[in-house]
Motif scaffolding. Structure first.
Motif, PDB file in Angstrom:
ATOM      1  N   ALA A 134       0.862  -1.185   0.000  1.00 28.37           N
ATOM      2  CA  ALA A 134       0.000   0.000   0.000  1.00 28.37           C
ATOM      3  C   ALA A 134       0.897   1.233   0.000  1.00 28.37           C
ATOM      4  O   ALA A 134       1.844   1.321   0.770  1.00 28.37           O
ATOM      5  CB  ALA A 134      -0.899   0.008   1.231  1.00 28.37           C
ATOM      6  N   GLY A 135       0.610   2.174  -0.878  1.00 28.23           N
ATOM      7  CA  GLY A 135       1.397   3.393  -0.970  1.00 28.23           C
ATOM      8  C   GLY A 135       2.409   3.364  -2.095  1.00 28.23           C
ATOM      9  O   GLY A 135       2.996   4.380  -2.426  1.00 28.23           O
ATOM     10  N   ILE A 176       6.170   8.686   2.438  1.00 22.28           N
ATOM     11  CA  ILE A 176       5.392   7.505   2.034  1.00 22.28           C
ATOM     12  C   ILE A 176       5.748   6.325   2.930  1.00 22.28           C
ATOM     13  O   ILE A 176       4.881   5.556   3.351  1.00 22.28           O
ATOM     14  CB  ILE A 176       5.642   7.175   0.552  1.00 22.28           C
ATOM     15  N   CYS A 177       7.045   6.199   3.223  1.00 22.83           N
ATOM     16  CA  CYS A 177       7.511   5.091   4.053  1.00 22.83           C
ATOM     17  C   CYS A 177       6.893   5.175   5.448  1.00 22.83           C
ATOM     18  O   CYS A 177       6.479   4.163   6.013  1.00 22.83           O
ATOM     19  CB  CYS A 177       9.031   5.130   4.130  1.00 22.83           C
ATOM     20  N   ARG A 179       4.088   6.987   6.315  1.00 19.51           N
ATOM     21  CA  ARG A 179       2.631   6.982   6.270  1.00 19.51           C
ATOM     22  C   ARG A 179       2.068   5.580   6.091  1.00 19.51           C
ATOM     23  O   ARG A 179       1.094   5.195   6.726  1.00 19.51           O
ATOM     24  CB  ARG A 179       2.148   7.873   5.132  1.00 19.51           C
ATOM     25  N   TYR A 180       2.683   4.800   5.206  1.00 20.60           N
ATOM     26  CA  TYR A 180       2.138   3.476   4.897  1.00 20.60           C
ATOM     27  C   TYR A 180       2.908   2.339   5.559  1.00 20.60           C
ATOM     28  O   TYR A 180       2.603   1.181   5.308  1.00 20.60           O
ATOM     29  CB  TYR A 180       2.128   3.264   3.374  1.00 20.60           C
ATOM     30  N   ASP A 181       3.918   2.648   6.364  1.00 21.00           N
ATOM     31  CA  ASP A 181       4.752   1.652   7.029  1.00 21.00           C
ATOM     32  C   ASP A 181       5.230   0.608   6.013  1.00 21.00           C
ATOM     33  O   ASP A 181       4.961  -0.594   6.130  1.00 21.00           O
ATOM     34  CB  ASP A 181       3.991   0.981   8.181  1.00 21.00           C
ATOM     35  N   LEU A 182       5.950   1.104   4.998  1.00 23.24           N
ATOM     36  CA  LEU A 182       6.422   0.216   3.935  1.00 23.24           C
ATOM     37  C   LEU A 182       7.349  -0.865   4.465  1.00 23.24           C
ATOM     38  O   LEU A 182       7.289  -2.016   4.020  1.00 23.24           O
ATOM     39  CB  LEU A 182       7.151   1.030   2.860  1.00 23.24           C
ATOM     40  N   GLN A 185       5.210  -3.522   6.112  1.00 14.19           N
ATOM     41  CA  GLN A 185       4.491  -4.309   5.106  1.00 14.19           C
ATOM     42  C   GLN A 185       5.442  -5.266   4.408  1.00 14.19           C
ATOM     43  O   GLN A 185       5.111  -6.429   4.143  1.00 14.19           O
ATOM     44  CB  GLN A 185       3.866  -3.386   4.070  1.00 14.19           C
TER      45      GLN A 185
END
Length: 190
Positions: A134-135, A176-177, A179-182, A185
């Motif tokens: 996501a993101g 982005i990293c 906000r979406y906890d890349l 994930q």
């Protein structure tokens, strides 16, 4: 009725017909133009596309003419005579050197060398589909691939320094990293 009168009447009728046709056409074109403007249309898109193509690619003759007419925008400055600096006066040795305190704390420079986590090509020739995260859209996934990130475990192994490096290369990656906890994930998927 004579032939002359008949011709005159027919001429008048033809003139009226031409005036009617002209007024009808102008009214129709004006109404169509007003309706187009009301709908936001200004000209056919094909027309503007052709104009853009013509403006983007000048003809070889125009390019040669422009190259021949190149005029420098800024004249070169005249050389400036520099007077020799006076000899420095000898300074007495100061017993206590002054401490220099910087006014602004120096920011840590972002490493110019790429991370060792980056790859030249995907392992086994097949990259992971990063758009699953996501993101991460198609554009960001393509940008990550260009930097050398092809797999989820590479994103999962990113630390603050790696995220800072990627943010310096691709503006907004840190946001982005976060906000979406890349990283989280990617750890779940790897």
């Amino acid at each position: 009725m004579t032939i002359a009168e008949d011709l005159w009447l027919r001429g008048q009728a033809a003139q009226r017909n031409l005036l009617h046709i002209a007024s009808y056409n102008s009214a129709f074109a004006g109404t169509a133009a007003l309706q187009g403007l009301h709908m936001g249309l200004t000209a056919p898109q094909a027309f503007w596309a052709a104009i853009a193509r013509a403006a983007a690619k000048p003809s070889p003759r125009a390019r040669a003419r422009a190259a021949a007419e190149v005029v420098p925008l800024v004249a070169e400055p005249a050389p400036v005579a520099v007077a020799p600096a006076p000899a420095p006066e000898p300074v007495a040795a100061d017993p206590a050197p002054a401490t220099v305190i910087p006014l602004v704390p120096a920011a840590e420079p972002v490493a110019a060398t790429p991370s060792p986590l980056l790859l030249d090509e995907p392992r086994d020739g097949k990259p992971d589909d990063l758009t699953v995260l996501a993101g991460v859209g198609r554009k960001l996934a393509t940008a990550l691939n260009e930097f050398g990130i092809y797999h989820f475990d590479q994103i999962a192994a990113l630390d603050e320094e790696g995220i800072a490096w990627l943010d310096a290369q691709q503006k907004g990656f840190r946001m982005i990293c976060a906000r979406y906890d890349l990283v989280g994930q990617a750890k779940a998927l790897s």
